[in-house]
Every structure is written in structure tokens, then in C-alpha cells.
Design a protein around this motif. Structure first.
Motif, PDB file in Angstrom:
ATOM      1  N   TYR A 138      39.393   7.617  11.425  1.00 43.65           N
ATOM      2  CA  TYR A 138      38.314   7.795  12.405  1.00 43.65           C
ATOM      3  C   TYR A 138      38.468   9.167  13.057  1.00 43.65           C
ATOM      4  N   GLN A 140      33.823  10.001  16.077  1.00 45.71           N
ATOM      5  CA  GLN A 140      33.558   8.572  15.812  1.00 45.71           C
ATOM      6  C   GLN A 140      34.204   7.695  16.885  1.00 45.71           C
ATOM      7  N   ILE A 141      35.415   8.044  17.281  1.00 44.47           N
ATOM      8  CA  ILE A 141      36.106   7.264  18.321  1.00 44.47           C
ATOM      9  C   ILE A 141      35.330   7.366  19.634  1.00 44.47           C
ATOM     10  N   GLU A 179      32.223   7.971  20.202  1.00 40.45           N
ATOM     11  CA  GLU A 179      30.957   7.234  20.170  1.00 40.45           C
ATOM     12  C   GLU A 179      31.198   5.731  20.371  1.00 40.45           C
ATOM     13  N   ARG A 180      32.202   5.203  19.677  1.00 36.86           N
ATOM     14  CA  ARG A 180      32.466   3.760  19.773  1.00 36.86           C
ATOM     15  C   ARG A 180      33.002   3.385  21.166  1.00 36.86           C
ATOM     16  N   GLU A 236      30.176   3.085  23.464  1.00 36.87           N
ATOM     17  CA  GLU A 236      29.420   1.830  23.305  1.00 36.87           C
ATOM     18  C   GLU A 236      30.126   0.671  24.012  1.00 36.87           C
ATOM     19  N   LEU A 237      31.438   0.634  23.875  1.00 40.20           N
ATOM     20  CA  LEU A 237      32.190  -0.440  24.558  1.00 40.20           C
ATOM     21  C   LEU A 237      32.068  -0.288  26.071  1.00 40.20           C
ATOM     22  N   LEU A 263      40.723  -1.446  20.815  1.00 42.99           N
ATOM     23  CA  LEU A 263      40.059  -0.423  20.007  1.00 42.99           C
ATOM     24  C   LEU A 263      40.049  -0.797  18.525  1.00 42.99           C
ATOM     25  N   TYR A 293      35.571  -7.329  23.534  1.00 41.08           N
ATOM     26  CA  TYR A 293      35.187  -5.951  23.252  1.00 41.08           C
ATOM     27  C   TYR A 293      36.117  -5.401  22.162  1.00 41.08           C
ATOM     28  N   GLY A 298      36.563  -2.396  19.127  1.00 40.37           N
ATOM     29  CA  GLY A 298      36.059  -1.134  18.597  1.00 40.37           C
ATOM     30  C   GLY A 298      35.787  -1.196  17.114  1.00 40.37           C
ATOM     31  N   MET A 299      36.836  -1.198  16.321  1.00 41.06           N
ATOM     32  CA  MET A 299      36.691  -1.167  14.867  1.00 41.06           C
ATOM     33  C   MET A 299      37.670  -2.113  14.190  1.00 41.06           C
ATOM     34  N   THR A 333      39.958  -2.446  11.001  1.00 42.81           N
ATOM     35  CA  THR A 333      40.561  -1.424  10.135  1.00 42.81           C
ATOM     36  C   THR A 333      41.243  -2.053   8.921  1.00 42.81           C
TER      37      THR A 333
END
Ligand code: PRP
Length: 181
Positions: A11, A15-16, A18-19, A22-23, A130, A145, A147-148, A150
Motif C-alpha cells: 500500500y 492509498q493509506i 485515502e483509506r 474514509e475510516l 488498519l 472499522y 482498513g484493508m 491483506t
């Protein structure tokens, strides 16, 4: 650090960011006008926490606190209980609490910490993570919540370490096997 230690970037910084934004937007809506005790689990969560809280709307009344939990050895892994090496400074009874973690691997650390904090009678207790490693089985817990999701690789950067190194990288990378084999 040797740039060759990082096999690939999973990432990017953008990208981090942006995410995390959002959180933070969801957290801002969910706790608008309320007090929220944000609990960082040191050390890995420090970078994520610093970025996340600065993106949360100031209408959320944020108080920071931190815990340090033991890295579990084989005994703790089988019992599923981690011990608290540095406890909260504040009393969370009757308060909204949000635990912030960098990564969920087995989920044992967070599950055990949540049980410990829930016993103190918070008004609400949620988790912001995250990263969650996809281990191919049913996760031990599902953070509100996240994030991604992986791949199951050795990740470093943005707070994540190998032997205390690489935490300051501004991206999340996959560590080359050569470094830890
Ligand atoms: C990492 C991470 C979580 C835990 C996740 O912490 O920050 O706290 O491991 O693993 P689990 O889901 O399998 O329990 P670590 O013990 O490496 O300490 P650190 O935060 O200081 O890096």
C-alpha cells in the motif's frame, strides 16, 4: 535501511491516507458530539493512530490513552490471554472507547484486550484496525472499522516492524524473506 529489504510495496502512502480518511469520516459521524477515548496499542498502532485522530472531525471530543500488551509466547497463544504491561491512565467506565490497532494477525491480542476493557464497564467499545491478515479461516473478531484485508505476508512500515526496524517507512511493504530467514 537497504531498499532491497522490501520485496514490494503493498500500500502506497496515498492509498493509506485515502483509506484512513474514509475510516475517520465514519468515526466522525458515529461519535459526533460525544466524548471518545481513543486507546492506542503501542507500539505498532502509533503511526495509524496519529493520522487517524487528526482526520476525525473536531466535533468528536477525543481523549488519548495508550496500552502496552505483552507479545504472547506459546503459552499465551494457547490460553489466548495477553498481559497488560502498561495500563490505561484513565477510567473508561461509562465512556465510549475506541481501540486502535495496526494489524490483526491471529486476533488474540485484540480479543484478550477487549475482554479486559469490557470488564471495566465502558458505554461502548469498538475497534479500528488498519490491516487484517487473511489467514484463510473465520476471523476471531470483526472490527467495526477495518482498513484493508491483506495477504498473509510479512508486512512492515507505517508502524509495523521486524525486530523493531522499518516502523518509520511511510508505506506498507512486504519484507523480503532474505531478511528474516
Ligand atoms: C503486533 C500488532 C498487534 C499484534 C497482532 O504487535 O501490533 O498488537 O501483534 O497480532 P495477533 O493478532 O496475532 O495477536 P507486536 O506484539 O508485534 O508489538 P508492536 O505493536 O510493538 O509491534
Amino acid at each position: 535501511m537497504n531498499p532491497a529489504d522490501i520485496k514490494s510495496v503493498l500500500y502506497t502512502t496515498a492509498q493509506i491516507e485515502e483509506r484512513v480518511g474514509e475510516l475517520a469520516a465514519r468515526i466522525s459521524v458515529d461519535y459526533r458530539g460525544e466524548k471518545l477515548i481513543v486507546v492506542g496499542v503501542l507500539k505498532g498502532a502509533s503511526i495509524f493512530m496519529a493520522d487517524l485522530i487528526r482526520k476525525i472531525d473536531p466535533e468528536v471530543d477525543i481523549v488519548l490513552d495508550f496500552v502496552v500488551v505483552s507479545s504472547y509466547g506459546s503459552a499465551a497463544a494457547s490460553s489466548g490471554v495477553v498481559s497488560i504491561k502498561k495500563d490505561l491512565d484513565c477510567d473508561i467506565a461509562g465512556c465510549n472507547v475506541l481501540i486502535v490497532e495496526d494489524i490483526l494477525d491471529t486476533g488474540l491480542t485484540l480479543k484478550s484486550l477487549m475482554e479486559n476493557l469490557r470488564a471495566r464497564g465502558p458505554k461502548s467499545l469498538e475497534v479500528a484496525v488498519l490491516l487484517r491478515k487473511d489467514l484463510g479461516n473465520e476471523p476471531v473478531l470483526k472490527p467495526k472499522y477495518l482498513g484493508m484485508e491483506t495477504p498473509n505476508e510479512f508486512l512492515v512500515g507505517y508502524g509495523l516492524d521486524y525486530d523493531e526496524r522499518y516502523r518509520s517507512l511511510p508505506y506498507i511493504g512486504i519484507l523480503d524473506e532474505r531478511v528474516y530467514q
